[in-house]
Design a protein around this motif. Structure first.
Motif: not given
Length: 735
Positions: A677-691, A629-634, A714-715, A708-709
């Motif tokens: 949970p964390l500030p900064g950059h979040w890379e989009e590593v997968l997008n099922t709508d990619a061409g 359960p520690e590996g998941f959070q809604w 989440q903080p 953002g706020p």
């Protein structure tokens, strides 16, 4: 008037000789072969095709044997000490052979004791047909369990299928019969001829522990020498324990070997094991799966059973080649870093006359009572799990595949049907257990003993249960009261989520809980998420065919669903053909529709599965805590009005978290606020709508900034574009 008084010229009892000739002597080894008597060393031989018989001694001397009156084919005479071969003549032909009745037993007292007790861990090393050298002569040793038989013979072309010729030696009260047959070896076709306790002839039986079989529809066993394979997979075997734990990325490609790919130019034949060792292994490695799971390869009489009604549990099916070539496939997979799992079927067996049913004239392997021993759904027989010898047969078979063929794990079929005595039965059609309950206590004990034994004997393997009920602790250790499996298929998750994704998006808001409910019990077991062959047969259509909407929407729905699956806690399993969105339902007698890969949407689906596997394997947050359960959070579980789901996956303190966000409506949502949970950059590593995958190329230009706020508890937060009918995976990449 005929007399039974001893003939002084024939050193053998006349009645005993007639009993041998008629195949009714209870112990032919006491008559046939060389025996020391008051008249010296006497040799008795039976060969109904011989008119003359003599013994050629190793000294070169030829000693004629006399025919015994009123016992056609029986010859006897005094011979000197030393070895001999039989020299015969009949109907204008001459032949010379070794006498099987001159050889002592092969099985030792310990084998006999363990087999009789039902505790022989490696039963296959004693029973079956073993090519060997015995007492200096090459041949094959045959041994079979038939405790209620009055006679057991091995028959084949080598003796004209005549059950009087080579009757086996009974080994005391163990129920084991054996004989060493000189001169027979690899490729010999054989069956057992058995008389029941009352002397009635039964249908010819294949060897329950045979290592090979004829091509269907022929049903005989075939001697296969399984010794001496030169494995080259030591690095894999040494490392596999780390690659098969609950913390490892496990993504399984389920395969039916007979219909994966066929050669149209060669009569539409399926690929051989050796061809699969190249083509299948290359394909699965390219797509990034970690494991291949083979639908049952145990020998089976009917192609349409897909292997799930096996007769030869110890024989890899000859449909694709002999045993060593099956090993070639496994060895090739291991050398490329792929694990090989195999479906194992201990729950039932077909009632074909040559099989295990009433093997020695009694309900030996099955229950006598059809309320316990007959499976109404499949018209098959159910093993008597409570009989020690039967349990030993099954558990030893599990160990056999892991040891002899280096199989990395067993997926056990139809576990639910074994756990419950009332499975698919109405009141009055089943027998309660000794406590009056519905649980099959003997099957439970079998699973516990099997799992304890295979995990204890073979390092690094896994077992997985196909279990569709809420039976507790399936994948918990035996010493904690569990069944001892390493993993359990999550059939509830599969049914719920497929039920949701098949609905038109306009109705999905009313079924939102079908996608979230699985999290409530996600850590009660070590789960594998299965999209197996069972979901694309029997009129269920293909995965693509289940999807609603236009062609583009069908593909988008399926891409989004696969993204949801790969982002969800649990190991992954996908049946062949679904990785490129085969349009029609799977058929076992023709190959997959490979031509669809010429079309961009199908090619795109394949590319998506390849990238899902890559991201899953390369990202600890997506697999390291699959079963914790520690590996998941809604992040967002309640946005039913817009059919959006968002959650975090965490791999530990030293790995970057991921956010998985699914939009199951055909509406693009821009600037959707996502708590992180964390500030900064979040890379989009997968997008099922990619061409690249056939989508509209809508997304987040490679990533988002969590500046953002607070949101969703989440903080921090980011504004995220959610393409229509899509799943995106974001991974934190730093400040």
């Amino acid at each position: 008037m005929a007399s039974d008084a001893p003939d002084p010229t024939i050193p053998i009892d006349a009645e005993a000789a007639r009993a041998v000739a008629e195949g009714r002597h209870p112990d032919p080894f006491s008559i046939l072969g060389p025996h020391l008597t008051g008249r010296g060393r006497v040799l008795c031989v039976f060969d109904p095709g011989a008119e003359e018989m003599s013994a050629r001694m190793t000294s070169g001397e030829v000693v004629p044997l006399a025919p015994v009156p009123d016992a056609r084919g029986v010859f006897a005479g005094a011979i000197p000490d030393g070895g001999y071969r039989l020299k015969a003549r009949g109907y204008g032909q001459d032949w010379e052979v070794d006498d099987p009745y001159r050889f002592g037993p092969v099985l030792g007292e310990m084998d006999e004791y363990l087999l009789g007790e039902g505790t022989h861990a490696r039963l296959w090393t004693a029973l079956g047909a073993h090519v060997m050298t015995h007492e200096g002569v090459d041949g094959t040793h045959f041994a079979v369990w038939a405790p209620n038989a009055s006679r057991v013979s091995v028959v084949g072309d080598f003796n004209g299928w005549n059950g009087r010729r080579h009757i086996l030696r009974r080994r005391g009260a163990s129920g084991i019969w054996e004989i060493f047959m000189p001169g027979l070896g690899e490729g010999t076709v054989y069956k057992y001829e058995i008389l029941d306790a009352d002397g009635r002839l039964l249908p010819l039986k294949a060897d329950p522990v045979g290592f090979g079989a004829q091509h269907a529809p022929e049903t005989a066993s075939v001697v296969r020498d399984i010794r001496g394979y030169g494995w080259r997979d030591a690095p894999w075997i040494e490392a596999r324990a780390e690659r098969q734990t609950i913390h490892a990325p496990i993504s399984i490609y389920e395969v039916h070997l007979g219909s994966w790919r066929r050669l149209a130019a060669e009569g539409d034949r399926p690929l051989s094991y050796r061809e699969l060792a190249k083509e299948l292994v290359d394909y699965v490695v390219d797509l990034g799966f970690t494991h291949i799971e083979l639908m049952p390869v145990s020998e089976h009489p009917f192609d349409g059973s897909w292997g799930y009604q096996p007769v030869g549990l110890f024989a890899p099916t000859v449909r694709f080649g002999p045993p060593h070539e099956f090993r070639d496939l496994i060895d090739a997979a291991h050398q490329r870093g792929l694990g090989v799992l195999m479906d194992w079927v201990p729950g039932h067996f077909p009632s074909d006359a040559h099989g295990l049913g009433r093997f020695d004239g009694t309900a030996l392997y099955e229950h006598a009572d059809p309320r316990e021993g007959f499976h109404q759904d499949w018209n098959t027989l159910i093993y008597n799990f409570g009989r020690t010898e039967v349990a030993n047969f099954l558990i030893s078979n599990a160990l056999y595949w892991l040891e002899e063929y280096h199989i990395d794990g067993l997926r056990v079929d139809a576990v639910a049907s074994m756990l419950y005595r009332d499975y698919s039965r109405k009141d009055g059609e089943w027998v309660p257990n000794r406590h009056g309950g519905r649980e099959n206590l003997e099957a439970i004990a079998l699973f516990q003993r099997m799992n304890a034994q295979v995990y204890g004997e073979v390092d690094g393997i896994l077992t997985a249960a196909e279990e569709s009920t809420a039976f507790p602790a399936v994948s918990r250790p035996v010493d904690m009261g569990g069944l001892g499996f390493g993993f359990k298929w999550n059939m509830g998750w599969m049914n719920d989520t497929l039920g949701y994704i098949q609905k038109d998006p306009i109705h999905r808001r009313h079924h939102h809980n079908q996608m979230t409910f699985g999290i409530h019990y996600a850590w009660s077991e070590n789960f594998i998420l299965p999209i197996s062959h069972d979901e694309v047969v029997h009129g269920k259509g293909s995965m693509l065919g289940k999807m609603p909407g236009s062609d583009w929407e069908k593909f988008a729905n399926l891409r989004a669903y696969y993204g949801f699956m790969w982002g969800h806690p649990g190991k992954k399993l996908l049946f062949m053909g679904q990785e490129f969105a085969q349009g029609r339902e799977w058929r076992h007698n023709t190959q997959l529709d490979w031509h669809l890969l010429d079309q961009p949407l199908h090619k795109g689906m394949q590319a998506l599965v390849r990238d899902l596997n890559r991201v899953y394997v390369d990202t600890p947050a997506l697999h390291a805590r699959d079963c914790e359960p520690e590996g998941f959070q809604w992040i967002e579980a309640n946005a039913s009005d817009i059919s959006v789901f968002a959650w975090l996956r965490k791999g530990g303190h030293d790995s970057a978290p991921c956010a998985v966000i699914c939009n199951f409506t055909p509406v693009e949502r821009t600037a959707w606020v996502c708590g992180l949970p964390l500030p900064g950059h979040w890379e989009e590593v997968l997008n099922t709508d990619a061409g690249l995958y056939g989508g509209g190329n809508r997304g987040n230009m490679g990533g988002v900034a969590a500046d953002g706020p607070p949101a969703h508890g989440q903080p921090h937060s980011a504004k995220v574009t959610l393409p229509p009918l899509s799943t995106i995976i974001l991974r934190h990449s730093g400040h």
